[in-house]
Design a protein around this motif. Structure first.
Motif, PDB file in Angstrom:
ATOM      1  N   ALA A 165      14.219  27.000  38.889  1.00 25.15           N
ATOM      2  CA  ALA A 165      14.280  28.446  38.680  1.00 25.15           C
ATOM      3  C   ALA A 165      14.754  29.183  39.942  1.00 25.15           C
ATOM      4  O   ALA A 165      14.840  30.405  39.940  1.00 25.15           O
ATOM      5  CB  ALA A 165      12.908  28.965  38.246  1.00 25.15           C
ATOM      6  N   ALA A 177      20.765  28.536  39.486  1.00 28.64           N
ATOM      7  CA  ALA A 177      19.348  28.528  39.106  1.00 28.64           C
ATOM      8  C   ALA A 177      19.120  29.041  37.681  1.00 28.64           C
ATOM      9  O   ALA A 177      19.862  29.881  37.167  1.00 28.64           O
ATOM     10  CB  ALA A 177      18.546  29.368  40.093  1.00 28.64           C
ATOM     11  N   LEU A 178      18.052  28.531  37.068  1.00 27.02           N
ATOM     12  CA  LEU A 178      17.632  28.986  35.742  1.00 27.02           C
ATOM     13  C   LEU A 178      17.021  30.370  35.890  1.00 27.02           C
ATOM     14  O   LEU A 178      15.938  30.529  36.455  1.00 27.02           O
ATOM     15  CB  LEU A 178      16.578  28.036  35.173  1.00 27.02           C
ATOM     16  CG  LEU A 178      16.950  26.560  35.052  1.00 27.02           C
ATOM     17  CD1 LEU A 178      15.702  25.718  34.824  1.00 27.02           C
ATOM     18  CD2 LEU A 178      17.948  26.349  33.921  1.00 27.02           C
ATOM     19  N   THR A 179      17.759  31.369  35.400  1.00 24.83           N
ATOM     20  CA  THR A 179      17.271  32.744  35.510  1.00 24.83           C
ATOM     21  C   THR A 179      17.408  33.456  34.170  1.00 24.83           C
ATOM     22  O   THR A 179      17.179  34.648  34.076  1.00 24.83           O
ATOM     23  CB  THR A 179      18.130  33.528  36.530  1.00 24.83           C
ATOM     24  OG1 THR A 179      19.508  33.385  36.131  1.00 24.83           O
ATOM     25  CG2 THR A 179      17.969  33.001  37.942  1.00 24.83           C
ATOM     26  N   GLY A 180      17.790  32.700  33.127  1.00 22.61           N
ATOM     27  CA  GLY A 180      18.266  33.331  31.896  1.00 22.61           C
ATOM     28  C   GLY A 180      19.746  33.611  32.106  1.00 22.61           C
ATOM     29  O   GLY A 180      20.162  33.941  33.217  1.00 22.61           O
ATOM     30  N   LYS A 181      20.575  33.457  31.048  1.00 22.67           N
ATOM     31  CA  LYS A 181      22.020  33.553  31.306  1.00 22.67           C
ATOM     32  C   LYS A 181      22.492  34.993  31.422  1.00 22.67           C
ATOM     33  O   LYS A 181      23.575  35.252  31.938  1.00 22.67           O
ATOM     34  CB  LYS A 181      22.799  32.802  30.220  1.00 22.67           C
ATOM     35  CG  LYS A 181      22.734  33.436  28.849  1.00 22.67           C
ATOM     36  CD  LYS A 181      23.632  32.695  27.867  1.00 22.67           C
ATOM     37  CE  LYS A 181      23.513  33.349  26.495  1.00 22.67           C
ATOM     38  NZ  LYS A 181      24.430  32.807  25.520  1.00 22.67           N
TER      39      LYS A 181
END
Ligand SMILES: Cc1ncc(C[n+]2csc(CCOP(=O)(O)OP(=O)(O)O)c2C)c(N)n1
Ligand code: SF4
Ligand SMILES: [Mg+2]
Lengths: 250, 352
Positions: free
Chosen positions: B69, B195-199
């Motif tokens: 994240a 990072a995974l942040t929502g696209k």
């Protein structure tokens, strides 16, 4: 021409590798539809399992991480704590969730981790070729219980919704299925309810989907759905096991 | 910042906060429990998150998620707990994510003892998880150095995209020393666009671990090894102690190097020309130090709190296994200065 039916935009164009009659594809679609309807695919992060759904990250058209076998609830905890305003979803099979990952799911639920778990209970280890799962029914055949699961030898199945509903952490727990059109509609409603509760920050939400694995059950897709209705659901009754929003309304 | 007297375990916790780490996931185990205890009260004060996980397995998989994240994230444990974390360490390494892992080693194997040890060298340096991978391994010999290394570990992790293990031991964790927090980052770090942040309105992010096609998986591994080659070229670190005129060199790290240092002063007083190469990075192993001094050195005296897990790396570094003498204590015993002096005299004999 008006479009009356199309693939949800929250799914990619990658061809699904699931067998005909497998519940995974249906549930992927339901999750994608709900996220799209909520306009939340852009805020969603999925923690995908080791199991037949290991490539769900390629099918979901939103952020995703491939987790270690059973650990998705822990990994999702890490993500959610960093991004408390995103929708974090774990998608897990029954071997993943109810065997190797039992500690992780129980404690994520007990902590009231504000994530949603979608639990695909197909009573078998699909990906590795049909070994006994923690959810395999008594008498049901598996490659590691060839003459059928004998509780005296192989132990008893675990009913996860019932178990988790004894905890104070979960906000919503429902068991659904996708073996009839009406069940599919109900499953979609349940997923939506869980995600909305997550969005409100009310606690841990859990949707079990009583599913099919025609390939490893050795049944045709049609017979497999029959098996779900006639054998699986009586052992794993559908319904809402916990709903703090209803309790509040009382 | 003025120096403050702190216990090692608390100092490394503070170092993480000073380095911008706001997430800790861990599980209690002696002799490192003060790390989670300290961070459970200190992280919330700076808007951070502390989670006591249900196990070390869960803790490291939480670290995997938080690292994916995009956060600076820490876990700490001691030997049996680190053994349990190996699954997640492998996944984080394979995904090429940054994370910092502190191991306050104790004696083993198994449940072993709660006294300090250095017998997790192989697990940390040779890779305790499955597959081909390396993590950077830093070995502090004081509380101050532990502080500096923890802070640097976050930069190295972010810069290279790899877990960094700070391999200390129970003695450093439990000891009190005056410390200051004035480490400054020397690396230019790029934003974590992966990072995974929502696209949002952009492309989706993926953190992947399964590379099912063998040819793709091999290429994936080879990319890791290109990174490892850079780390080996750029990040070897060691201390040279009284090496200029040395004919013999101790090789020792962490707590055992502290005792060796004292032993060297006795041996020097007795006329021995002896110094020390103290690896500060265990992976990459400081081969360059041996390239530099080897021609002057008749024998290496490897001293560890293990049965000699570092010996093979010293042999590789000096390219002569017959040039190494080893002295070690294990199972939680910290060697005494006079044992090391005796060992030194035995190896060097009348050669003053
Ligand atoms: C640590 C570990 N142990 C075992 C495996 C092998 N493995 C892969 S998938 C799987 C079972 C998956 O079954 P389930 O979770 O029920 O998912 P399904 O395929 O049925 O959807 C196993 C045992 C693994 N990948 N990692
Ligand atoms: S093996 Fe079973 S669970 Fe896996 S894709 Fe085929 S039907 Fe679905
Ligand atoms: Mg299954």
């Amino acid at each position: 021409m008006a479009v009356i039916f199309q693939k949800p935009k929250a799914l990619t164009d990658v061809k699904l590798h699931y067998c005909p009659g497998c519940a995974h594809g249906i549930v992927h679609r339901l999750l994608a539809e709900v996220l799209e309807e909520m306009n939340d695919d852009k805020n969603a992060i999925a923690a995908v399992p080791v199991g037949c759904a290991v490539f769900a990250n390629k099918y979901f058209n939103f952020d995703a991480i491939q987790c270690a076998h059973g650990r998705a609830p822990a990994t999702a905890t890490g993500i959610k704590r960093v991004h408390p305003n995103k929708l974090v979803v774990t998608y897990q099979g029954d071997g993943d969730l109810a065997s190797i990952g039992t500690a992780e799911i129980v404690h994520a639920a007990a902590r009231g981790e504000k994530i949603t778990t979608i639990f695909i209970n197909n009573g078998i280890y699909g990906m590795t070729g049909g070994q006994m799962a923690p959810t395999t029914l008594p008498g049901m055949k598996a490659t590691t219980a060839k003459s059928g699961r004998d509780p005296k030898i192989n132990g008893n199945p675990i009913r996860v919704c019932e178990m988790l509903s004894t905890l104070d952490g979960p906000a919503y727990i429902e068991r659904v299925s996708v073996a009839t059109p009406a069940q599919v509609t109900q499953a979609k409603k349940a997923i939506r309810k869980a995600l909305e509760i997550q969005k409100q920050g009310l606690g841990f939400t859990f949707i079990e989907v009583v599913s099919s694995c025609p390939t490893n059950w050795g049944l045709t897709p049609v017979k497999a759905m029959e098996f779900v209705r006639e054998k699986m659901i009586p052992y794993y009754p559908l319904g809402v096991y916990k709903d703090i929003t209803a309790e509040e309304g009382k | 910042m003025a120096k403050v007297l702190m216990k090692g375990n608390e100092a490394v916790g503070k170092a993480a906060i000073e380095a911008g780490c706001r997430y800790f996931f861990g599980y209690p185990i002696t002799p490192q429990s003060e790390v989670p205890e300290y961070l459970s009260s200190e992280l919330p004060k700076v808007g951070g998150v502390f989670v006591q996980a249900e196990s070390e397995v869960a803790a490291i998989n939480m670290v995997y998620g938080a690292a994916g994240a995009g956060a600076r994230v820490l876990t700490s444990s001691s030997s049996p707990g680190i053994a349990l974390k190996q699954e997640g360490i492998g996944y984080i390494s394979n995904a090429g994510l940054p994370a910092v892992i502190i191991n306050m080693m104790r004696g083993g194997p198994g449940l072993g003892t709660i006294q300090p040890g250095q017998a997790d060298y192989n697990m940390a340096v040779k890779g305790g998880s499955n597959g081909d991978y390396h993590d950077i391994v830093l070995a502090p010999a004081s509380v101050q150095e532990a502080v500096n290394m923890v802070m640097e570990a976050f930069d190295l992790a972010d810069y290279y995209g790899t877990p960094v293990i700070v391999l200390a031991d129970g003695l450093i964790g439990q000891m009190m020393e005056p410390v200051e927090f004035n480490y400054v980052c020397k690396k230019e770090l790029s934003p974590k666009t992966w990072a995974l942040t929502g696209k949002g309105d952009g492309e989706k992010h993926m953190v992947e671990n399964l590379v099912i096609e063998a040819s793709e998986c091999e290429a994936w591994n080879q990319k890791h090894f290109e990174k490892y080659a850079k780390i080996e070229a750029n990040e070897q670190a060691w201390e040279e102690y009284l090496m200029d005129d040395a004919e013999y060199a101790f090789v020792s790290y962490g707590t055992s190097s502290r005792i060796v240092r004292t032993a060297i002063s006795y041996l020097r007083d007795a006329g021995y020309k002896v110094g020390m190469i103290r690896p500060k990075t265990l992976w990459p192993f400081p081969v360059k130090a041996f390239d530099k001094w080897d021609k002057n050195i008749k024998k290496y005296l490897d001293v560890e709190m293990s049965m000699g897990q570092m010996v093979q790396d010293v042999a590789y570094a000096c390219n002569d296994k017959n040039k190494i003498e080893f002295y070690g204590r294990t199972g939680g015993i910290v060697p005494a200065v006079d044992e090391i002096v005796e060992f030194g005299k035995k190896v060097m004999g009348g050669d003053k």
